[in-house]
Design an enzyme around this catalytic site. Structure first.
Site, PDB file in Angstrom:
ATOM      1  CD  GLU A 117      -2.648   1.222   2.612  1.00  0.00           C
ATOM      2  OE1 GLU A 117      -3.753   1.784   2.588  1.00  0.00           O
ATOM      3  OE2 GLU A 117      -2.184   0.676   3.634  1.00  0.00           O
ATOM      4  CE  LYS A 131      -7.420   1.044   3.322  1.00  0.00           C
ATOM      5  NZ  LYS A 131      -6.260   1.626   4.045  1.00  0.00           N
ATOM      6  CB  CYS A 185      -4.157  -1.570   4.300  1.00  0.00           C
ATOM      7  SG  CYS A 185      -3.306  -1.281   5.878  1.00  0.00           S
TER       8      CYS A 185
END
Length: 288
Positions: free
Chosen positions: A43, A115, A156
């Site tokens: 990330e 994300k 993440c």
């Protein structure tokens, strides 16, 4: 689907995207030298910068981003599939996306993923994060068919939402991923168990490249990039927070074998939730 060698690159990205792009080129070359045909980065490969105004000042749109441009060239140069775990991208509407990319061996961008889940938390010792103040969340999870496996994309904090990976597995993903910049505090407590749990409960390989160490902007990330097999074995780990490259051979047939032994994806059933209060029952329908 055929077996392939995967690499996860552990980085310590700084605040300068150009310098991080140069590091990326070196790391990808090293990963290819280890035989990898699929290479994943963490990330925020392009920059870890917690100051919002400073971050915005260095961001580019997708067409002009140095990491996108570099990754495309590297994938073509080495003839690999290159998965940029994410980098910050300026959107046309003035907002910022935390965006992943996958490039094919010809350098073509195959897919992108924004994300979904924002890391808005208040941890011990005064550590607090509000990703939603900086980034616009995505709306859709993404699968991409590679020559050797169907890959599920996540980033993440997404790893804490098992329903996302369950949906990917039910749609045929044999490899799932959550490249990350986990904080040291949360990583020490939860990183390994979350990675192994997502692999086991979905009968899928889990590949998660990570940021590690103390960064220029002052944050500290956990490292410990992982490649986990569908039965839960750790196939490769960077057992520290320093930059590193880990590799493992991935046989997608092992995903099918794990799901045949414990067919929880098939055995799931819809159910209701009953709440009792003073003799009164309320029934709610929930997803399986």
């Amino acid at each position: 689907m055929t077996s392939f060698r995967a690499a996860a690159i552990q980085m310590r990205s700084g605040v300068d995207p150009e310098r991080n792009a140069a590091d990326l080129a070196e790391y990808v070359g090293d990963a290819v030298g280890k035989g990898a045909v699929y290479v994943q980065t963490p990330e925020m490969t392009g920059a870890l910068q917690r100051d919002r105004k400073t971050l915005a000042s260095v961001l580019k749109g997708e067409a002009d981003d140095v990491i996108v441009r570099t990754a495309s060239a590297l994938a073509a140069k080495h003839g690999i599939h290159l998965h940029i775990g994410s980098t910050a991208i300026a959107r046309d509407d003035g907002k910022i996306a935390n965006r992943a990319f996958v490039f094919g061996p010809d350098g073509k961008m195959l897919t992108r993923y924004d994300k979904i889940h924002m890391f808005d938390v208040d941890l011990d010792n005064g550590e607090s994060w509000r990703e939603s103040a900086v980034y616009a969340p995505g709306a859709d999870t993404v699968l991409i068919d590679l020559p050797f496996a169907r890959l599920g994309l996540a980033i993440c904090y997404d790893v804490r939402f098992p329903q996302l990976f369950r949906a990917q597995a039910l749609a045929g993903a044999s490899v799932i991923s959550a490249p990350a910049a986990f904080t040291r505090q949360t990583g020490e407590a939860h990183w390994h168990v979350l990675q192994r749990a997502r692999a086991i409960e979905n009968g899928a390989f889990m590949i998660s490249a990570a940021q590690g160490g103390v960064h220029e902007d002052g944050r500290e990330t956990f490292g410990h990039s992982l490649i986990v097999a569908p039965w839960g074995e750790v196939l490769a780990e960077a057992a520290h927070a320093d930059p590193a490259i880990i590799v493992a051979d991935i046989d997608p047939a092992l995903s099918a074998a794990a799901r045949a032994k414990v067919p929880n994806l098939k055995n799931a059933r819809p159910f209701g939730l009953i709440v009792e209060n003073d003799g009164e029952k309320t029934r709610l329908d929930v997803a399986s």
